[in-house]
Scaffold this motif. Structure first.
Motif, PDB file in Angstrom:
ATOM      1  N   UNK A 148       0.788  -1.145  -0.102  1.00  0.00           N
ATOM      2  CA  UNK A 148       0.081  -0.068   0.079  1.00  0.00           C
ATOM      3  C   UNK A 148       0.894   1.245   0.007  1.00  0.00           C
ATOM      4  N   UNK A 149       2.199   1.019   0.009  1.00  0.00           N
ATOM      5  CA  UNK A 149       3.194   2.485  -0.009  1.00  0.00           C
ATOM      6  C   UNK A 149       3.144   2.885  -1.327  1.00  0.00           C
ATOM      7  N   UNK A 150       3.578   4.293  -1.252  1.00  0.00           N
ATOM      8  CA  UNK A 150       3.854   5.018  -2.497  1.00  0.00           C
ATOM      9  C   UNK A 150       5.258   4.864  -2.499  1.00  0.00           C
ATOM     10  N   UNK A 151       5.701   4.929  -3.795  1.00  0.00           N
ATOM     11  CA  UNK A 151       7.182   4.779  -4.175  1.00  0.00           C
ATOM     12  C   UNK A 151       7.882   5.933  -5.116  1.00  0.00           C
ATOM     13  N   UNK A 152       8.864   6.761  -4.673  1.00  0.00           N
ATOM     14  CA  UNK A 152       9.144   7.742  -5.565  1.00  0.00           C
ATOM     15  C   UNK A 152      10.834   7.668  -5.452  1.00  0.00           C
ATOM     16  N   UNK A 153      11.204   7.778  -6.868  1.00  0.00           N
ATOM     17  CA  UNK A 153      12.813   7.772  -7.064  1.00  0.00           C
ATOM     18  C   UNK A 153      13.199   8.936  -7.730  1.00  0.00           C
ATOM     19  N   UNK A 154      14.212   9.399  -7.122  1.00  0.00           N
ATOM     20  CA  UNK A 154      14.706  10.792  -7.604  1.00  0.00           C
ATOM     21  C   UNK A 154      13.714  11.626  -8.031  1.00  0.00           C
ATOM     22  N   UNK A 155      12.466  11.898  -7.324  1.00  0.00           N
ATOM     23  CA  UNK A 155      11.507  12.851  -7.653  1.00  0.00           C
ATOM     24  C   UNK A 155      10.461  12.233  -8.553  1.00  0.00           C
ATOM     25  N   UNK A 156      10.615  11.000  -9.234  1.00  0.00           N
ATOM     26  CA  UNK A 156       9.584  10.600 -10.153  1.00  0.00           C
ATOM     27  C   UNK A 156       8.814   9.465  -9.053  1.00  0.00           C
ATOM     28  N   UNK A 157       7.350   9.472  -9.279  1.00  0.00           N
ATOM     29  CA  UNK A 157       6.550   8.803  -8.701  1.00  0.00           C
ATOM     30  C   UNK A 157       6.234   7.385  -9.325  1.00  0.00           C
ATOM     31  N   UNK A 158       6.532   6.272  -8.874  1.00  0.00           N
ATOM     32  CA  UNK A 158       6.210   4.908  -9.439  1.00  0.00           C
ATOM     33  C   UNK A 158       4.668   4.888  -9.301  1.00  0.00           C
ATOM     34  N   UNK A 159       4.006   4.365 -10.655  1.00  0.00           N
ATOM     35  CA  UNK A 159       2.813   4.095 -10.743  1.00  0.00           C
ATOM     36  C   UNK A 159       2.376   2.704  -9.934  1.00  0.00           C
ATOM     37  N   UNK A 160       3.169   1.964 -10.202  1.00  0.00           N
ATOM     38  CA  UNK A 160       2.855   0.323  -9.805  1.00  0.00           C
ATOM     39  C   UNK A 160       3.171   0.473  -8.206  1.00  0.00           C
ATOM     40  N   UNK A 161       2.648  -0.848  -7.721  1.00  0.00           N
ATOM     41  CA  UNK A 161       2.740  -1.153  -6.229  1.00  0.00           C
ATOM     42  C   UNK A 161       3.902  -2.076  -6.278  1.00  0.00           C
ATOM     43  N   UNK A 162       4.748  -2.335  -4.951  1.00  0.00           N
ATOM     44  CA  UNK A 162       5.427  -3.383  -4.667  1.00  0.00           C
ATOM     45  C   UNK A 162       4.815  -4.420  -4.654  1.00  0.00           C
ATOM     46  N   UNK A 163       5.317  -5.264  -5.344  1.00  0.00           N
ATOM     47  CA  UNK A 163       4.664  -6.908  -5.152  1.00  0.00           C
ATOM     48  C   UNK A 163       5.814  -7.728  -5.024  1.00  0.00           C
ATOM     49  N   UNK A 164       5.562  -9.153  -4.691  1.00  0.00           N
ATOM     50  CA  UNK A 164       6.447 -10.125  -4.697  1.00  0.00           C
ATOM     51  C   UNK A 164       7.293 -10.401  -5.825  1.00  0.00           C
ATOM     52  N   UNK A 165       8.563 -10.816  -5.483  1.00  0.00           N
ATOM     53  CA  UNK A 165       9.579 -11.037  -6.609  1.00  0.00           C
ATOM     54  C   UNK A 165       9.098 -12.124  -7.231  1.00  0.00           C
ATOM     55  N   UNK A 166       7.974 -13.064  -6.736  1.00  0.00           N
ATOM     56  CA  UNK A 166       7.820 -14.177  -7.653  1.00  0.00           C
ATOM     57  C   UNK A 166       6.934 -13.598  -8.905  1.00  0.00           C
ATOM     58  N   UNK A 167       6.478 -12.525  -9.012  1.00  0.00           N
ATOM     59  CA  UNK A 167       5.491 -12.124  -9.946  1.00  0.00           C
ATOM     60  C   UNK A 167       6.415 -11.894 -11.280  1.00  0.00           C
ATOM     61  N   UNK A 168       7.664 -11.552 -11.051  1.00  0.00           N
ATOM     62  CA  UNK A 168       8.716 -11.116 -11.892  1.00  0.00           C
ATOM     63  C   UNK A 168       9.456 -12.351 -12.606  1.00  0.00           C
ATOM     64  N   UNK A 169       9.632 -13.440 -11.845  1.00  0.00           N
ATOM     65  CA  UNK A 169      10.193 -14.463 -12.675  1.00  0.00           C
ATOM     66  C   UNK A 169       9.094 -15.892 -12.605  1.00  0.00           C
ATOM     67  N   UNK A 170       9.151 -16.161 -13.972  1.00  0.00           N
ATOM     68  CA  UNK A 170       8.228 -17.332 -14.167  1.00  0.00           C
ATOM     69  C   UNK A 170       8.559 -18.755 -13.274  1.00  0.00           C
TER      70      UNK A 170
END
Length: 846
Positions: free
Chosen positions: A515-537
């Motif tokens: 549920x957190x909002x993420x910002x990197x060098x002033x840029x707001x990331x639109x997606x949410x933090x999710x488990x790394x399982x979702x990235x690796x089949x």
């Protein structure tokens, strides 16, 4: 003048024929009372208190399958039919060699005789049999203790210490080899240490020793040394050795002949992969821990074929790390109760269950040292020999230090802990009853043994912690609602790869960070933090294992400790200077973890899953496996901003585990989800008529699930075809609906599986919960996950409803109080999600 006839006088002087000793009914009643008390306590623990069914979890499922096949074969034989195909097919051959003959043979035979099949629904039969075996082992411990203590009261105390030992009662409900091995090890020691060894007792000792040789090769040094110690001073030691060898060869030879005929390979022992276990145990990168994914180093170390290859190579290259790892293994072997599923015993919590374990461990140390000091003064040679053999068996378990080490391997030594605990208490009472100067000398000796034992065990308990003095250790921080965690990373020029395929922000924290909002060098990331399982089949497909372990520990898969990530464009990075990452927790507090050393180069490996070390507060169990980061150090510091007001920020002495991961390669980035992708969303309503009629007939447009419907319906599932969506790396799947408890509050469930291909078992949607809370009013529920397309296979989605937690109902049948619940308005939503498809093994972490 004597009276009577001469013949009567002669008869009176002649020696009478030896009479058979009368059975000691009082002693028999003591054994019967101990047996009944332990047996009933075991049954009460599992059938009188609530437990999460874990009888056939993990290895237990494999043993159950093999036992069931043996049961089918023996049942056919008992019915006059001989069907060798049941034990000669490839599947049985692949399992019987590593499983060994002991557990499948015993339970296969008992099941055939009792006309029970060891299916999961018959777990009560397995628990009852193992409670019976445990009660016998308690009586054997009492008998063995008498040979050392020569006191019936204290001997039965030893039997009770083992019989009512909480961890032993817990393990009667787990279908592993250890409860059976304990019984056979005690039987072997019982036959070996008889005061007057007979032909039958020595043959029996050889028989039980042969069974142990087949099933537990690691105990062979203890078996060999104890046998040698028994016959070393015997008059006819050659005969004794021959009898032991004959008894052992009868078993081992039969097993070797069976494996040769059935499998084509001549095997003397169960093949439990010793080279692989040694490779895992001495993998300094994973800290000697096992995981669901095998690292390449362990595959390389185990390819040598012999356990010594892995050990020698690691000790040659990483001598200091191996020395520290050896110290840690002592703690892991002795100082943690074997309670994989954090189960309760007679209503006691896992934390309280650990107390008797430590108490018995300390008492054993006191007793062993007291015995070593008093050994020369023991008058009965048989008692001295029995005590020596018991110690040989206990310290023979240290051979497990050469392999992957955990508390499970010390379990078979604990009955002998109970014997020496009773020995210490008996000696202490005797010393307290003395008078005069001798009393003071004896009490001083007992105090010295107690002090030395306390020091040894305390050092053993703290061994793993002592190896970490001065090194990095894990810290945790609570990120309150509205607070922001800030991490500054400074990259030196040239530190990052010249070409970056994907960049990923990674955070080590709990599930509430979604549920957190993420910002990197002033840029707001639109997606949410999710488990790394979702990235690796590949990693995603371990979801079933994660769900089973989590459910056994009373958790969900999302509760497990894991890294969470979100992708962002590489252009946002400042490759030659400061990078500021902000994570703001909007609504609920969350936990985020850190390293005490800001420049630490170790971190929890993203693909290395250590069972028992992934619960939310893992420090209560054991440290998590860590590995070296493949890239160099990066200057970093962290702070937390509690609010917008000035002065609300406070710097942290440690470094938050907020990492940037980079996958080298051609610069590409998955585009964000646009309105066009949103328009591709598909929604499918699931009509109740698609389910079996018994689930919806006369239910007013709802699905009703209860125990009767589960038994009467042909199936509780429906198969749905995932629609063809435009090419994308991931598909978002969301199952919605409403649920209500027909009677009281209940816990029905919905399992969601997808079939990877026609030849594979169904895979689990990783976000599938164990159950859904249902109340007296209709409430909405939602199960949502993002699935890599490569994990979907044939794209057949199966939804099934169950009257309880689905894992329990599928594996063990309906619970005592099954749910009576209704479902309605079921629908499935599909949408395209463009996440990067990563191989977590190829990432560089900063």
């Amino acid at each position: 003048m004597s009276s009577g006839t001469p013949s009567a006088a002669i008869a009176a002087q002649a020696p009478s024929a030896p009479s058979k000793p009368k059975p000691d009914l009082k002693l028999a009643s003591w054994y019967l009372a101990l047996f009944a008390a332990v047996f009933l306590t075991g049954l009460c623990n599992y059938f009188g208190f609530e437990h999460r069914p874990t009888t056939f979890q993990f290895d237990g499922w494999l043993y159950r399958w093999t036992s069931n096949r043996v049961n089918e074969f023996l049942t056919a034989v008992l019915n006059g039919q001989f069907n060798p195909n049941l034990i000669s097919d490839a599947a049985f051959q692949d399992r019987i060699i590593p499983d060994g003959p002991l557990l499948p043979g015993i339970f296969g035979l008992l099941s055939a005789v009792c006309k029970h099949s060891p299916y999961a629904q018959d777990w009560q039969f397995v628990v009852a049999i193992q409670c019976f075996m445990h009660a016998i082992s308690a009586c054997l411990v009492a008998s063995l203790a008498w040979r050392l203590l020569r006191s019936r009261g204290w001997s039965f105390l030893a039997g009770a210490l083992w019989g009512f030992f909480p961890v032993a009662l817990i393990q009667t409900g787990v279908f592993y080899t250890e409860p059976t091995i304990v019984l056979f090890l005690l039987a072997y020691t019982f036959c070996l240490t008889k005061d007057k060894a007979s032909t039958g007792s020595l043959l029996a000792a050889g028989f039980f020793g042969g069974c142990l040789f087949i099933q537990k090769v690691a105990l062979v040094p203890a078996l060999f040394l104890s046998a040698c110690w028994q016959v070393k001073s015997a008059k006819h030691w050659q005969r004794n050795i021959l009898l032991l060898a004959v008894g052992a060869l009868l078993v081992v030879g039969s097993w070797g002949l069976f494996t040769r005929v059935v499998t084509g390979n001549f095997c003397l022992t169960a093949q439990r992969y010793p080279a692989f276990n040694a490779a895992v145990g001495w993998d300094t990168e994973s800290d000697g821990q096992a995981g669901t994914n095998t690292p390449l180093l362990e595959l390389l170390l185990s390819s040598g074929g012999a356990p010594g290859t892995a050990m020698l190579s690691q000790w040659t290259v990483h001598r200091q790390e191996c020395q520290l790892l050896l110290v840690k293994k002592i703690s892991r072997l002795l100082c943690t109760p074997w309670n994989d599923f954090m189960d309760h015993c007679l209503g006691l919590s896992p934390q309280l269950v650990a107390v008797p374990h430590f108490l018995l461990l300390y008492l054993f140390a006191f007793g062993a040292l007291t015995y070593a000091v008093d050994r020369r003064r023991i008058a009965v040679s048989e008692s001295k020999r029995a005590g020596d053999i018991y110690l040989i068996v206990v310290f023979g378990h240290l051979v497990y230090l050469a392999f992957m080490t955990n508390s499970r391997y010390a379990f078979t030594a604990i009955p002998f802990w109970a014997i020496f605990s009773a020995y210490f208490l008996m000696q202490l009472k005797q010393r307290l009853s003395l008078h005069g100067p001798e009393r003071n000398a004896q009490l001083l000796r007992a105090a010295a043994c107690t002090l030395a034992g306390s020091v040894l065990i305390t050092l053993s308990i703290q061994a793993e912690n002592l190896t970490k003095i001065g090194s990095n250790h894990e810290l945790s921080h609570t990120l309150s609602a509205g607070a922001t965690a800030v991490k500054e990373l400074v990259f030196e020029p040239g530190r990052l790869p010249a070409q970056i395929h994907t960049t990923l922000l990674m955070v080590d924290g709990d599930k509430r960070l979604a549920n957190a909002t993420v910002e990197i060098n002033g840029h707001k990331v639109q997606s949410q933090l999710s488990s790394l399982n979702n990235f690796d089949p590949v990693v995603y497909q371990t979801g079933m294992d994660n769900a089973i372990f989590a459910h056994s520990a009373g958790l969900t898969g999302n509760d497990l400790r894991q890294w969470r990530g979100v992708a962002f464009p590489a252009e946002w990075l400042n490759s030659g200077g400061k990078n500021l990452v902000k994570i703001k927790q909007e609504v609920t507090p969350a936990t985020i973890y850190g390293d005490s050393d800001p420049n630490c180069r170790t971190m929890l490996d993203t693909t290395f899953n250590v069972a028992g070390a992934r619960t939310p507060d893992c420090r209560e169990i054991e440290s998590r496996a860590q590995r070296q980061i493949t890239c160099g150090r990066v200057a970093q510091h962290s702070w937390i901003a509690e609010g917008e007001a000035a002065g609300a920020e406070h710097c942290l002495a440690d470094s938050l585990r907020i990492k940037i991961a980079v996958e080298p390669g051609a610069p590409t980035i998955a585009p964000p989800v646009t309105k066009e992708l949103e328009s591709l969303k598909r929604t499918e309503e699931i009509a109740v008529e698609r389910f079996d009629k018994l689930l919806w007939a006369n239910c007013g447009g709802t699905l009703c699930i209860n125990k009767l419907a589960l038994k009467a319906a042909r199936s509780t599932r429906v198969t749905i075809r995932i629609p063809d969506l435009p090419s994308a790396s991931h598909i978002g799947i969301c199952v919605r609906g409403e649920v209500m408890a027909v009677k009281d509050r209940s816990q029905p469930s919905m399992a969601i599986n997808f079939t990877r291909n026609p030849n594979c078992a169904p895979g689990l949607l990783a976000a599938t919960p164990n159950y859904i809370e249902a109340g007296k009013n209709w409430r909405e529920f939602e199960i949502r996950d993002v699935v890599p397309v490569k994990s979907l296979g044939s794209k057949d989605l199966e939804l099934s409803i169950w009257p309880g937690p689905w894992l329990d109902v599928i594996n063990y049948g309906c619970p005592k109080n099954p749910a009576v619940a209704a479902f309605r308005n079921l629908k499935v939503e599909y949408n395209v999600v463009n996440l990067p498809t990563l191989s977590l093994n190829k990432l560089l972490y900063y």
